[in-house]
Structures are given as structure tokens and as C-alpha cells.
Design an enzyme around this catalytic site. Structure first.
Site, mmCIF file in Angstrom:
data_model
loop_
_atom_site.group_PDB
_atom_site.id
_atom_site.type_symbol
_atom_site.label_atom_id
_atom_site.label_comp_id
_atom_site.label_asym_id
_atom_site.label_seq_id
_atom_site.Cartn_x
_atom_site.Cartn_y
_atom_site.Cartn_z
ATOM 1 N N CYS A 64 98.101 -47.849 -19.882
ATOM 2 C CA CYS A 64 98.572 -49.073 -19.232
ATOM 3 C C CYS A 64 99.288 -48.774 -17.910
ATOM 4 C CB CYS A 64 99.527 -49.813 -20.170
ATOM 5 S SG CYS A 64 101.097 -48.942 -20.357
ATOM 6 N N ALA A 67 102.229 -46.391 -18.019
ATOM 7 C CA ALA A 67 101.796 -44.986 -18.033
ATOM 8 C C ALA A 67 101.476 -44.522 -16.610
ATOM 9 C CB ALA A 67 100.584 -44.810 -18.936
ATOM 10 N N ARG A 98 103.288 -35.211 -20.632
ATOM 11 C CA ARG A 98 102.519 -34.862 -19.428
ATOM 12 C C ARG A 98 103.191 -33.640 -18.822
ATOM 13 N NH1 ARG A 98 101.252 -36.929 -14.176
ATOM 14 N NH2 ARG A 98 99.009 -36.832 -13.902
ATOM 15 N N HIS A 197 99.893 -47.174 -10.752
ATOM 16 C CA HIS A 197 99.993 -46.296 -9.579
ATOM 17 C C HIS A 197 100.333 -47.124 -8.338
ATOM 18 C CE1 HIS A 197 96.666 -43.841 -11.781
ATOM 19 N NE2 HIS A 197 97.849 -43.445 -12.186
HETATM 20 S S1 SF4 Z 1 102.880 -48.500 -23.633
HETATM 21 FE FE1 SF4 Z 1 104.594 -49.928 -23.457
HETATM 22 S S2 SF4 Z 1 104.359 -50.878 -21.456
HETATM 23 FE FE2 SF4 Z 1 102.385 -49.934 -21.972
HETATM 24 S S3 SF4 Z 1 101.162 -51.588 -22.961
HETATM 25 FE FE3 SF4 Z 1 102.215 -50.440 -24.588
HETATM 26 S S4 SF4 Z 1 104.114 -51.594 -24.925
HETATM 27 FE FE4 SF4 Z 1 103.333 -52.238 -22.926
#
Ligand code: SF4
Length: 484
Positions: A64, A67, A98, A197
């Protein structure tokens, strides 16, 4: 390979997609291309669909926007504390996974491998998290006095409950006397890591760009942009640039510092490795400060030598002469690596599925070892990445966008590949299928892979995976089960 191979590969993709409902099948097929040498002259003929929403339920490999922002762009900046703002999960799962190496003392002047979170509870969802965020900023300042700044990395709920993190950042930045950067990288925004990004780049532009000056500027000052120092990659790259006589004034963002980000606008040239994640900032620096940028590739000796020469050509004869000396210095070492590993890897078929850069950037390194890329693809690339990929591909290579787990496994089996390069979610599935696998995000806890020093490690690792005796045992066991 001729036209028949191209037709066969197209049939193979169609057969695999047959399992999906009609609508899904129709949509997914547009995310594939099979390379035809004749079309290379006009890459715009590539009609592959990219950077659109994943289909629900197909087990996409994507992540997402959080990230993309916290995990990729901001997280590696070592002297800032990055708050994962929201519930506990996102920060916990991205904690230390990472391998963006950074020097310094963890918890003292380096905060990369830490999880700092506002750990939202139900009350924060109901009444808002802004007050809590203020408190956390004060606590960070008190507990980590050497932290040079703070970023607020929004997780999903923050944007949904109407919190005003911008106002908190402004207020607390004034109160604490350090930059505090609000980042709207909630995971529901965009379709993948990619928008994260972009949002992260824009936050650098809006809150840090050009905010500090260098003590002295030189004619050979450059920034390394989009190298996250996985397993020491940026360090292995930087030594080559410095041996050539250049001065690296900023590493974005592997082992990077706040100061390096704020003084980057003083460079003469931006060297961009990961185009996908940081092209936005290069464009900003070009438009606002007139700094040109040059895309380079430090995977494998062929591409590294090519890139060093292109970089040197931007500067004067001193740098160009140094460049040839650097190439000559490493030439024998590289020839020895190829002489040792190429006979062991020659003709081996490789399939790749990586994020937004390496699916094309690592091809040269495999080819230096005689290996052949039969299929490659990205999780979150855009059209411009695909256009840059096509010239690297041979006739009948399959090009894929955002394939789900099922599609990948089927393609790997039907192409009878010798090596799969992807991420940790894929790794153990392929091991169980008896297919050698290398993680091409984390370098399987090895590396660096960049530069000349990195190629030695890369070649050893590929050989270790492909020629491990373990695969013979897996296959014989499978055979026994079938014949029993
Ligand atoms: S990792 Fe966190 S910010 Fe990303 S989609 Fe899942 S809940 Fe949402």
C-alpha cells in the site's frame, strides 16, 4: 525464437487466465505482453495495462501507499524518527524488514530499525488522535534528543476520521524547534506502493527541499537518488563514484540524513537509480534549481561500466580519465567472476516479479552470467517503466503487470524455469515446487548486489540457489510419490 514462440506464449497466458470469471479474465489479459523483436523499434505499441486497481481476491503481491512512503522513501532517513500513525499493525510488520542499512547507533542517532507508533485504540478512532500525536512528538524529543526531525506516516484510519496532522506538525515543529513532516500516505490512497512514493516525494518538496545550505560547493557534487542501500548497495555504488573523483553530497535515502535531503539542491547532477520511486523529486529539482538528472544502472559489470562512462561524460576530462582507470582496476576481477560462474549458470531460465525497478534493472547482471530472462514483471510500475523495459527483453519474453499468485505459479511451472526471483511471500511456495528461488527485494539477507563488489555476491548467490544439491532431493521425492 520466432513468431511461433510468441503465439505459443500468448496461448499459454490465455489458458492460464481461463480459470477466472469472464470479466476478470478480460481485464487481466490486458496486463500481459509477449515481446516481439519487430515491435521494439516502436515501444509505444506496447499496450500493457498498468498502475490500475488490483482485482479483488486474486492474491496480488502488492502493498500500500504507507509501505511506499514509510517503508521505502522515508523510513531509511536515519536521523529522523518516523511515527507509524494509527493502529499497531502496519509499523510492526514493516519493522526492520526492509534491509536499508544505515550507520550509527540505533536509538541514539539512527532510528531506522525501530517501531515508533501511536498505537491507536478505539478511543482514538472515536475522539481523534491529534492530541495523542502532540504528546508523542514531545516524548520523542525528550527520549531521543539527537533526532533531527520527525515524520508522521499516516495509516488507513487517520484520513478516514478527519484528523488534522498538518496542524499538529506545524504546532509541534514550532514548539520543539525541529522539522516535523506530515505525510498523507494512508493505505487506501492509490492502488499500490507507487502513490506512497509520490506523496512522500511531495512531502520532501513541501517541507524540506532547499531548507539548508552546504558549507562549500564543488564542481563534482552529485546526489545518489533512489538507492535505499539494501544490504549496503548504496555504499558499494558510492565508492565507485568517489574513486572516479565525484563528491556524493546526498544519498536518497539509504543511510541518508535530514541534512543531505535539505542540501541536495546544491548538486550539479542527480544520479537516479530507482526511477519509479524518486523521479518526482528529480523533476522538481530540475524545474526549480536547474539540476539535470541521469538514470543509471549498477547491476552487473556490463551495465555498471556503461553507466560509469555515461556519468563521466557529463563531467570534464579528469573525471573521464579517472573513470577509465576505475573500470580497468576492476576488469580482471569481473572477468574472473564471470569465468567461474558463467559455465555453471549459462542458459538457465529466469523469471522475475519485483516492485518498480529491478524487473528490468537486474536483467543485465543475469545476462552477464549467461542466464536468460523468460518472463519478468512489476507489482506497481507505470507505462514509462514498461517502455524502458521493452528494449531489455528478447523475443517471446513474457511481460507481466501485477500478476496474482496463481498466475505466477502457473507461468513458472509451464515455462519450466530454473530460477525464480521475487519476494518473501513467494519464496517458500517455489521451494516447495522444487524451483530454485532468490529474494530480489531483501537479497535473501545477502548483498550488496550493486556495483562491481556487488556483482561478486550476486553471482555467488545465483549459483548457490540454482546449483544447490537440495533440488535433486526434492525432485526424486516427488517422483517416488508419483510412482508409488
Ligand atoms: S498496511 Fe496499514 S496503511 Fe497499509 S493498507 Fe494496511 S492498514 Fe492501511
Amino acid at each position: 525464437m520466432g513468431t511461433t514462440d510468441v503465439i505459443q506464449k500468448r496461448q499459454l497466458i490465455e489458458e492460464i487466465l481461463e480459470i477466472f470469471p469472464e470479466k476478470a479474465k478480460k481485464e487481466r489479459i490486458r496486463h500481459y505482453e509477449v515481446m516481439e523483436e519487430d515491435n521494439k523499434q516502436d515501444c509505444s505499441k506496447c499496450a500493457i495495462k498498468s498502475n490500475v486497481k488490483s482485482r479483488p481476491g486474486v492474491m496480488t503481491i502488492r502493498g500500500c501507499a504507507y509501505a511506499g512512503s514509510k517503508g521505502v522513501v522515508w523510513g531509511p532517513i536515519k536521523d529522523m524518527v518516523h511515527i507509524s500513525h494509527g493502529p499497531i499493525g502496519c509499523g510492526q510488520y514493516s519493522w526492520g524488514t526492509r534491509r536499508n542499512y544505515a550507520s550509527g547507533m540505533l536509538g541514539i542517532n539512527n532510528f531506522t530499525a525501530m517501531q515508533v507508533t501511536s498505537d491507536f485504540q478505539e478511543t482514538d478512532i472515536v475522539f481523534g488522535g491529534d492530541k495523542k500525536l502532540e504528546l508523542i512528538c514531545r516524548e520523542i524529543k525528550e527520549m531521543f534528543p539527537l533526532a533531527k526531525g520527525i515524520t508522521i506516516q499516516s495509516e488507513c484510519p487517520v484520513g478516514l476520521i478527519g484528523d488534522d496532522i498538518e496542524a499538529v506538525a506545524k504546532k509541534m515543529s514550532k514548539e520543539l524547534g525541529i522539522p516535523i513532516v506530515p505525510v498523507r500516505c494512508e493505505g487506501f490512497r492509490g492502488v499500490s506502493q507507487s502513490l506512497g512514493h509520490h506523496i512522500a516525494n511531495d512531502a520532501i518538496r513541501d517541507f524540506l527541499m532547499g531548507r539548508a545550505e552546504l558549507k562549500e560547493c564543488g564542481p563534482y557534487d552529485v546526489n545518489v537518488i533512489g538507492d535505499y542501500n539494501i544490504g549496503g548497495d548504496a555504499w558499494a555504488s558510492r565508492i565507485l563514484l568517489e574513486e572516479m573523483g565525484l563528491r556524493v553530497i546526498g544519498q536518497w535515502s539509504g543511510d541518508g540524513t535530514l541534512q543531505e535531503i535539505m542540501t541536495a539542491h546544491k548538486a550539479k547532477l542527480n544520479l537516479i537509480h530507482c526511477f519509479r520511486s524518486m523521479n518526482y523529486m528529480c523533476e522538481v529539482m530540475e524545474n526549480e534549481y536547474g539540476i539535470p538528472s541521469l538514470e543509471y544502472n549498477f547491476f552487473g559489470p556490463t551495465k555498471t561500466i556503461e553507466s560509469l562512462r555515461e556519468i563521466a561524460a557529463f563531467f570534464d576530462e579528469t573525471i573521464q580519465e579517472n573513470c577509465e582507470k576505475v573500470i580497468a582496476r576492476y576488469k580482471d576481477e569481473m572477468d574472473a567472476v564471470i569465468a567461474k560462474y558463467r559455465p555453471r549458470l549459462d542458459g538457465k531460465k529466469v523469471m522475475l516479479l519485483i516492485g518498480g525497478l529491478r524487473a528490468r534493472h537486474t536483467i543485465g547482471a543475469y545476462e552477464d552470467l549467461g542466464m536468460e530472462i523468460v518472463a519478468t514483471g512489476y507489482e506497481f510500475a507505470h507505462k514509462d517503466d514498461y517502455l524502458k523495459t521493452i528494449p531489455e527483453l528478447k523475443q517471446a519474453t513474457i511481460l507481466m503487470d501485477d500478476p496474482g499468485s496463481y498466475e505466477l505459479e502457473e507461468i513458472a511451472q509451464r515455462l519450466d524455469i530454473d530460477l525464480m526471483g521475487a519476494g518473501v511471500k513467494e519464496k517458500y511456495v517455489y521451494h516447495k515446487m522444487g524451483i530454485p528461488f532468490r529474494q530480489m527485494h531483501s537479497w535473501d539477507y545477502s548483498g550488496p548486489y550493486h556495483g562491481f563488489d556487488g556483482f561478486k555476491v550476486f553471482a555467488r548467490d545465483m549459483d548457490m540457489a540454482v546449483n544447490s544439491p537440495v533440488w535433486k532431493l526434492v525432485k526424486s521425492r516427488q517422483k517416488k510419490e508419483v510412482t508409488a
